[in-house]
Enzyme design. Sequence first.
Site, short mmCIF file in Angstrom:
data_model
loop_
_atom_site.label_atom_id
_atom_site.label_comp_id
_atom_site.label_asym_id
_atom_site.label_seq_id
_atom_site.Cartn_x
_atom_site.Cartn_y
_atom_site.Cartn_z
CD GLU A 27 -10.54 15.77 58.21
OE1 GLU A 27 -10.07 17.56 58.56
OE2 GLU A 27 -9.55 14.83 58.64
CE LYS A 162 -3.16 15.72 58.88
NZ LYS A 162 -4.44 15.29 59.74
#
Length: 306
Positions: A27, A162
């Site tokens: 990404e 996360k």
Amino acid sequence: MNYEKYLDVKPEVAEALAAGKPVVALESTIISHGMPYPQNVETALNVEKIIRENGAVPATIAIIGGRLKAGLTPEEIEYFGKKGTAIRKASRRDLAVLCARGEDGATTVTTTMMIAHMAGISIFATGGIGGVHRGAETTMDISADLEELAQTPVMVICAGAKSILDLGLTLEYLETKGVPVIGYGTEELPAFYTRRSGFGVDYRVDSPQELAKTFRVSKDLGLRGGMLVTNPIPEEYAMPLETINAAIDQAIAECNAKGIHGKETTPFLLARVAEITGGDSLASNIRLVYNNAALAAKTAAAFCQM
């Protein structure tokens, strides 16, 4: 499909795909929004190097001038790193507008999966996925990453969700969407900066070959969605759970006080956690990305041999 007229596949990547060689997608939000310059460019180039060292071709994904890019040059990575947060974070809802306007976009997990799939790339390495944010029962703040995992057949290798997120609700959402959560060498969901979260994964897998075989069977069965592989951060770079949780709690309180919401939330929280931890979380972030890149390259190589 007419997306080919908006898609530029880097010649090296196109040649590898045509020859049946392993390719790993990466990404670009991690470059523009995940780290400060120049660490972001250095990290991106190192990740590409690690993928090459482990037998695959890297394909960093981005949108430049309205073109969907599957593979960036070092100059384009430098451009993204310097421009940083001035580049728009591009999720699924942004793709058509950015292409139509000829603008730049930093791809999230969602859009990296989409463009990788358009280009014919099956394996994607990242840091951590988005998920259900804390307090989502009120805010409805749920990352588009989860929906994309449910519908796009790409294997995403990460260090877990996360730890700024509600991990329990994130796992529940993935279960509802039929996305298998696989722990690489672990039965417990890693939480980005830390190796443990207290939540279990669906399955444990202990080799790149088994990961590749599982994903190959998924494709053979025609299953619609992707597969999430959670790879714990190496022990020597992991942060104590209590330390990172205290930093996250402080950052979330500040985020709420400032009225930050939506797609600006994650970049603010990650940057603030890095400040609170004196940069330790940034160092951990870099190392876990390297670790995921190596596993992704090995898995892509095994996948191509099947």
